[in-house]
Structure formats: C-alpha cells, structure tokens
Design an enzyme around this catalytic site. Structure first.
Site, mmCIF file in Angstrom:
data_model
loop_
_atom_site.group_PDB
_atom_site.id
_atom_site.type_symbol
_atom_site.label_atom_id
_atom_site.label_comp_id
_atom_site.label_asym_id
_atom_site.label_seq_id
_atom_site.Cartn_x
_atom_site.Cartn_y
_atom_site.Cartn_z
ATOM 1 N N PRO A 65 46.233 -17.899 -56.697
ATOM 2 C CA PRO A 65 45.941 -17.989 -57.670
ATOM 3 C C PRO A 65 45.237 -18.294 -58.786
ATOM 4 O O PRO A 65 44.710 -19.381 -58.601
ATOM 5 C CB PRO A 65 47.342 -18.955 -57.730
ATOM 6 N N GLU A 66 45.118 -18.274 -59.697
ATOM 7 C CA GLU A 66 43.985 -18.305 -60.788
ATOM 8 C C GLU A 66 43.679 -19.186 -61.724
ATOM 9 O O GLU A 66 45.212 -19.622 -61.594
ATOM 10 C CB GLU A 66 42.748 -17.017 -60.862
#
Ligand code: ZN
Length: 271
Positions: free
Chosen positions: A2-3
């Site tokens: 997840p960014e």
C-alpha cells in the site's frame, strides 16, 4: 504494497464514520512489526478523534494519546458493523460503538503503535525522518532542488527514499519521472531547478490521479471497501517493459535501481 494514495483512500473510507465513537473492546492477534506499547484495556472507553495521515502512517487520535497505524507490505483496514469473526490474518480489532476497525495483514509487516501524541514517544521516532507531504505548499521544485544539491544517488532512488518527499513509491516515482521527461538514472544533484519544478508538479499530479482512481492495483492491496484501485492500468511506463511508449513509440525499458525495478522511455526521458 500500500502506497500513500491507497493509505489516503483508506483513511477517507472510515475517518468520518469512526470519529466520535467510543472504544468498547480491543482484540490483538499475532504480533505485528512493533508492539502496541500500551495495555489494550487502557484504550477501552476512550472516544476516537480525527484520523489523519502522515506519509503512509495514519494517526487515530484518542482522548488520551492515539494509535499510529501502518499497513506494511500487505495490510488493509476495514471498518464496519458486521465484519464477522476474526480470521487468521486479522491481527488488530478496535471495536467501537459504531463498528470495528480491523487490520488484516498476512505478512505482518504492518503495525499499530500507541503514543501519547504524534510528536512524542514511538510515533515521533517513526514520523521524525519523513520528507514533506507531496500536497503541501512546502513541496516545490525549489525544495526538491535544494534537497538534491550535491547528491550523487539517482533521482529515482532519491525520490523513493522518502526523506525529501513522502509518497513517491515505485510506481509513482517511475510515472512522475516519465511525465517530467527525466531519465531515472540521472544523479539527483544534476537535475536542474527547472526540471525539479516539472518533477514536483508531475509527482503531485501522478499522486492526485492515483487518489482519484482509488489507489493502484497492486496484488495485495484491497481498499477498505474491498475494491482494488485502477491506477496501474493507466500507468504509462510502469510494468510496460518491451512495449512501445505511448508518447514516442520507443521501447520501454526496465532496469534495476536499489533492488527495485525502474521503467522508463529512452526516447522521452533524458539525463
Ligand atoms: Zn517515449
């Protein structure tokens, strides 16, 4: 992984619904990356405040202190009134009057850490070295240029490091460098002020687009509503090695920098 855009999409999916709810129970699963740092019973009966984001961390304020959450490599957060019995990968439940906030994390690199405040204790250590927020006014070409001065490391790796600006994860760094026409192997200190202006604007636009499309479709990521994002389908260089550039037709190349794959167009991106 997840960014920043995925973390922000996650935050928006539950922040308003959980704010003001009282904690009724806390359930811990297997150990996460770092210990909680407080007796879970201490959290019970506290009211949840605003949920804010710094880099890829979320800060969930409580009446006394708060929780710093990180999704690690494979984590996701869900918030709902009927999440069902925790499964083998559900390692943290914050049960409130309005529903349960649940961290699901098969690889357990994620974390939930208590701190008295974001700028104190464990949270301050984790947040201390972070670069500026990409959507802050402080993130400009001038900032980028000053931070890169004298740096020999490649511009791609400098972006990815997170100490100059947060949020430039691998896919977004590749896309922003393409947008700005900069060869990812260029030494950071050699990028001119004018090109830093282009790059700062390109990174902000790229992240905004990712936010709008709900985050990128990386294998492990599912946002809090269970829907994968669409951003990666729009990528112009990332994951497109061997395919023609959408702008000039040259063949997109893949190189490895700092153990991460970089994709770029040799026609459009110059040193
Ligand atoms: Zn091209």
């Amino acid at each position: 992984m997840p960014e920043l855009p995925e973390v922000e999409v996650t935050r928006r999916s539950f922040a308003e619904r959980i704010a003001g709810a009282r904690v009724t129970a806390v359930r811990l699963g297997k150990p996460l990356r770092w210990p909680l740092g407080v007796d879970p019973q201490e959290l019970v009966a506290q009211r949840v405040g605003p949920v804010t984001r710094r880099g890829k961390y979320l800060w969930l304020a409580l009446e006394r202190g708060g929780l710093l959450l990180h999704l690690g490599m494979s984590g996701s957060l869900a918030f709902g009134a009927r999440l069902g019995t925790p499964g083998p990968h559900d390692h943290f439940d914050l049960v409130t009057q309005r529903g349960t906030l649940r961290l699901t994390d098969p690889r357990r690199f994620g974390a939930v850490v208590w701190s008295p405040a974001p700028h104190e204790g464990a949270a301050s250590k984790l947040l201390g070295g972070l670069g500026v927020e990409p959507f802050d006014d402080a993130f400009t070409g001038a900032h980028l240029h000053a931070a890169l001065r004298g740096r020999r490391v490649s511009i791609k790796e400098a972006l990815l490091g997170g100490r100059i600006v947060v949020g430039a994860g691998n896919i977004y760094a590749c896309e922003a460098l393409f947008e700005a026409g900069i060869d990812p192997r260029t030494p950071g200190g050699r990028v001119s002020r004018a090109r830093c202006d282009l790059l700062a604007a390109a990174l902000r636009r790229t992240l905004l687009r990712a936010l709008q499309t709900g985050g990128s479709t990386l294998r492990d990521f599912r946002d809090t509503h269970g829907a994968a994002g669409e951003f990666q389908r729009e990528a112009r260089v990332y994951g497109r090695a061997g395919q023609p550039c959408v702008r000039c037709g040259a063949t997109i190349r893949r190189v490895v920098q700092g153990q991460r794959a970089t994709f770029y167009c040799p026609g459009c991106q110059k040193r």
